[in-house]
Motif scaffolding. Structure first.
Motif, PDB file in Angstrom:
ATOM      1  N   GLY A   1      46.865  79.886  49.766  1.00 40.84           N
ATOM      2  CA  GLY A   1      45.518  79.639  49.271  1.00 40.84           C
ATOM      3  C   GLY A   1      45.465  79.155  47.840  1.00 40.84           C
ATOM      4  N   ARG A   2      46.619  78.923  47.218  1.00 41.32           N
ATOM      5  CA  ARG A   2      46.678  78.474  45.828  1.00 41.32           C
ATOM      6  C   ARG A   2      46.775  76.960  45.768  1.00 41.32           C
ATOM      7  N   VAL A   3      45.973  76.350  44.895  1.00 37.53           N
ATOM      8  CA  VAL A   3      46.035  74.900  44.718  1.00 37.53           C
ATOM      9  C   VAL A   3      47.356  74.548  44.042  1.00 37.53           C
ATOM     10  N   ARG A   4      48.126  73.667  44.668  1.00 37.48           N
ATOM     11  CA  ARG A   4      49.434  73.279  44.158  1.00 37.48           C
ATOM     12  C   ARG A   4      49.379  71.959  43.390  1.00 37.48           C
ATOM     13  N   ASN A   5      48.602  71.005  43.877  1.00 38.40           N
ATOM     14  CA  ASN A   5      48.527  69.679  43.256  1.00 38.40           C
ATOM     15  C   ASN A   5      47.108  69.138  43.326  1.00 38.40           C
ATOM     16  N   LEU A   6      46.791  68.275  42.378  1.00 38.29           N
ATOM     17  CA  LEU A   6      45.570  67.475  42.426  1.00 38.29           C
ATOM     18  C   LEU A   6      45.986  66.013  42.525  1.00 38.29           C
ATOM     19  N   PHE A   7      45.240  65.251  43.309  1.00 39.67           N
ATOM     20  CA  PHE A   7      45.521  63.827  43.427  1.00 39.67           C
ATOM     21  C   PHE A   7      44.313  63.034  42.957  1.00 39.67           C
ATOM     22  N   ARG A   8      44.572  62.124  42.036  1.00 42.50           N
ATOM     23  CA  ARG A   8      43.515  61.287  41.481  1.00 42.50           C
ATOM     24  C   ARG A   8      42.996  60.310  42.539  1.00 42.50           C
TER      25      ARG A   8
ATOM     26  N   ALA B   1      54.186  65.160  48.926  1.00 45.68           N
ATOM     27  CA  ALA B   1      53.877  66.431  48.278  1.00 45.68           C
ATOM     28  C   ALA B   1      53.622  67.523  49.313  1.00 45.68           C
ATOM     29  N   VAL B   2      52.952  67.165  50.402  1.00 40.90           N
ATOM     30  CA  VAL B   2      52.709  68.132  51.476  1.00 40.90           C
ATOM     31  C   VAL B   2      54.033  68.597  52.075  1.00 40.90           C
ATOM     32  N   ARG B   3      54.945  67.674  52.305  1.00 45.43           N
ATOM     33  CA  ARG B   3      56.246  68.050  52.849  1.00 45.43           C
ATOM     34  C   ARG B   3      56.964  69.023  51.921  1.00 45.43           C
ATOM     35  N   GLY B   4      56.828  68.802  50.615  1.00 45.68           N
ATOM     36  CA  GLY B   4      57.446  69.707  49.648  1.00 45.68           C
ATOM     37  C   GLY B   4      56.882  71.112  49.752  1.00 45.68           C
ATOM     38  N   VAL B   5      55.562  71.215  49.914  1.00 44.92           N
ATOM     39  CA  VAL B   5      54.931  72.525  50.056  1.00 44.92           C
ATOM     40  C   VAL B   5      55.352  73.186  51.365  1.00 44.92           C
ATOM     41  N   LEU B   6      55.439  72.401  52.438  1.00 46.93           N
ATOM     42  CA  LEU B   6      55.866  72.944  53.733  1.00 46.93           C
ATOM     43  C   LEU B   6      57.306  73.459  53.647  1.00 46.93           C
TER      44      LEU B   6
ATOM     45  N   TYR C   1      42.630  67.998  46.685  1.00 49.96           N
ATOM     46  CA  TYR C   1      43.343  69.226  46.334  1.00 49.96           C
ATOM     47  C   TYR C   1      44.351  69.550  47.431  1.00 49.96           C
ATOM     48  N   LEU C   2      45.591  69.769  47.028  1.00 52.57           N
ATOM     49  CA  LEU C   2      46.622  70.225  47.958  1.00 52.57           C
ATOM     50  C   LEU C   2      46.745  71.735  47.799  1.00 52.57           C
ATOM     51  N   VAL C   3      46.382  72.456  48.854  1.00 55.38           N
ATOM     52  CA  VAL C   3      46.355  73.918  48.821  1.00 55.38           C
ATOM     53  C   VAL C   3      47.506  74.449  49.681  1.00 55.38           C
ATOM     54  N   GLY C   4      48.287  75.362  49.124  1.00 55.77           N
ATOM     55  CA  GLY C   4      49.416  75.926  49.834  1.00 55.77           C
ATOM     56  C   GLY C   4      49.007  76.991  50.839  1.00 55.77           C
ATOM     57  N   PRO C   5      49.955  77.474  51.639  1.00 57.07           N
ATOM     58  CA  PRO C   5      49.654  78.502  52.652  1.00 57.07           C
ATOM     59  C   PRO C   5      49.125  79.806  52.060  1.00 57.07           C
TER      60      PRO C   5
ATOM     61  N   GLY D   1      53.331  61.964  42.497  1.00 58.12           N
ATOM     62  CA  GLY D   1      52.129  61.184  42.250  1.00 58.12           C
ATOM     63  C   GLY D   1      50.917  62.023  41.944  1.00 58.12           C
ATOM     64  N   GLY D   2      50.968  63.331  42.160  1.00 54.24           N
ATOM     65  CA  GLY D   2      49.837  64.192  41.876  1.00 54.24           C
ATOM     66  C   GLY D   2      49.909  64.776  40.480  1.00 54.24           C
ATOM     67  N   VAL D   3      48.928  65.612  40.152  1.00 50.64           N
ATOM     68  CA  VAL D   3      48.871  66.303  38.872  1.00 50.64           C
ATOM     69  C   VAL D   3      49.342  67.725  39.105  1.00 50.64           C
ATOM     70  N   VAL D   4      50.486  68.094  38.520  1.00 55.88           N
ATOM     71  CA  VAL D   4      50.997  69.445  38.699  1.00 55.88           C
ATOM     72  C   VAL D   4      50.075  70.428  37.998  1.00 55.88           C
ATOM     73  N   MET D   5      49.765  71.533  38.658  1.00 55.48           N
ATOM     74  CA  MET D   5      48.913  72.548  38.066  1.00 55.48           C
ATOM     75  C   MET D   5      49.628  73.223  36.904  1.00 55.48           C
ATOM     76  N   PRO D   6      49.030  73.242  35.701  1.00 55.95           N
ATOM     77  CA  PRO D   6      49.652  73.937  34.575  1.00 55.95           C
ATOM     78  C   PRO D   6      49.772  75.441  34.871  1.00 55.95           C
ATOM     79  N   GLN D   7      50.828  76.041  34.326  1.00 56.14           N
ATOM     80  CA  GLN D   7      50.999  77.469  34.511  1.00 56.14           C
ATOM     81  C   GLN D   7      49.812  78.213  33.905  1.00 56.14           C
ATOM     82  N   GLY D   8      49.306  79.203  34.616  1.00 54.70           N
ATOM     83  CA  GLY D   8      48.179  79.998  34.151  1.00 54.70           C
ATOM     84  C   GLY D   8      46.834  79.479  34.605  1.00 54.70           C
ATOM     85  N   LEU D   9      46.783  78.250  35.139  1.00 58.15           N
ATOM     86  CA  LEU D   9      45.524  77.695  35.637  1.00 58.15           C
ATOM     87  C   LEU D   9      45.441  77.905  37.144  1.00 58.15           C
ATOM     88  N   SER D  10      44.407  78.581  37.577  1.00 57.87           N
ATOM     89  CA  SER D  10      44.246  78.887  38.993  1.00 57.87           C
ATOM     90  C   SER D  10      42.970  78.253  39.513  1.00 57.87           C
TER      91      SER D  10
END
Length: 223
Positions: free
Chosen positions: A197-204, A215-220, A191-195, A54-63
């Motif tokens: 410190g990188r943003v993994r997903n954006l949620f509208r 999505a959080v469970r996936g990151v965990l 913003y879903l931020v991983g352990p 349901g979130g917006v996957v971060m495009p490769q190269g975008l930090s």
């Protein structure tokens, strides 16, 4: 011409088989087109991001995100290092916000509830874009109304501008003639931020809390 025709028929049959497999094996929340592209990628070796629940996957190269120096709602100075190793749900808003901010913070709080025991590994954060009014004393009761684990962060206008720039957050003060208090116009993503410190997903705005929890469970799981 016959070999070409046979090759064409074989390719059509292969594509039809891939389409059928895409329909049968698509992940929850994944469209049939995305699933088909994933099947094609498996043959070419390309790397296509997994569905984002349901979130917006971060495009490769975008930090997005990075170092910051702010003050939390208890008056304690904090940096990104204080949250190292934890998963974060970050929202940029302000306490005088009449509608959008309370809605999004409520969604974050519900996602925390949906996580159950796993919520102990997650910190929800409100970073104000109105530091003039959102002092630690103003933030403390506000964030606690949503979830006991929520942290409110503020700072100088320069510190807020810097962290907003790192997350590419838009905000602007708006003074309407019919209102005595000003408002803040701003972008509204969670913003879903991983352990790391990188943003993994954006949620509208108004994303389902169960999608954020998934999505959080996936990151965990990924660590």
């Amino acid at each position: 011409m016959r070999p070409i025709r046979l090759i064409s028929l074989a390719l059509l049959a292969a594509l039809a088989g891939l389409w059928g497999a895409s329909w049968a094996l698509k992940a929850p929340g994944e469209g049939i087109g995305e699933s088909f592209a994933r099947r094609i990628a498996s043959f070419t070796g390309a790397d296509i991001p997994p569905p984002s629940s349901g979130g917006v996957v971060m495009p490769q190269g975008l930090s997005l995100g990075g170092p910051f120096s702010l003050t939390d709602h208890t008056g304690q100075a904090v940096t990104e290092a204080d949250f190292a190793g934890r998963v974060l749900l970050v929202y940029f808003g302000f306490t005088f916000c009449p509608d959008v901010c309370p809605t999004e913070l409520g969604i974050m709080a519900q996602a925390m509830e949906d996580l159950g025991p796993q919520a102990a590994q997650v910190t929800p954060i409100l970073i104000t874009i109105d530091p003039e009014r959102d002092t630690p004393a103003a933030l403390a009761p506000y964030v606690q109304n949503f979830h006991p684990a929520m942290r409110g962060l503020t700072g100088t206008p320069q510190q807020i501008a810097e962290v907003a720039r790192r997350y590419r957050v838009y905000y602007q003060r708006v003074q309407r003639p019919d209102m005595t208090e000003y408002l803040m116009d701003h972008s509204s993503f969670i913003y879903l931020v991983g352990p790391d410190g990188r943003v993994r997903n954006l949620f509208r705005p108004e994303s389902p809390p169960e999608a954020i929890a998934a999505a959080v469970r996936g990151v965990l799981r990924a660590g």
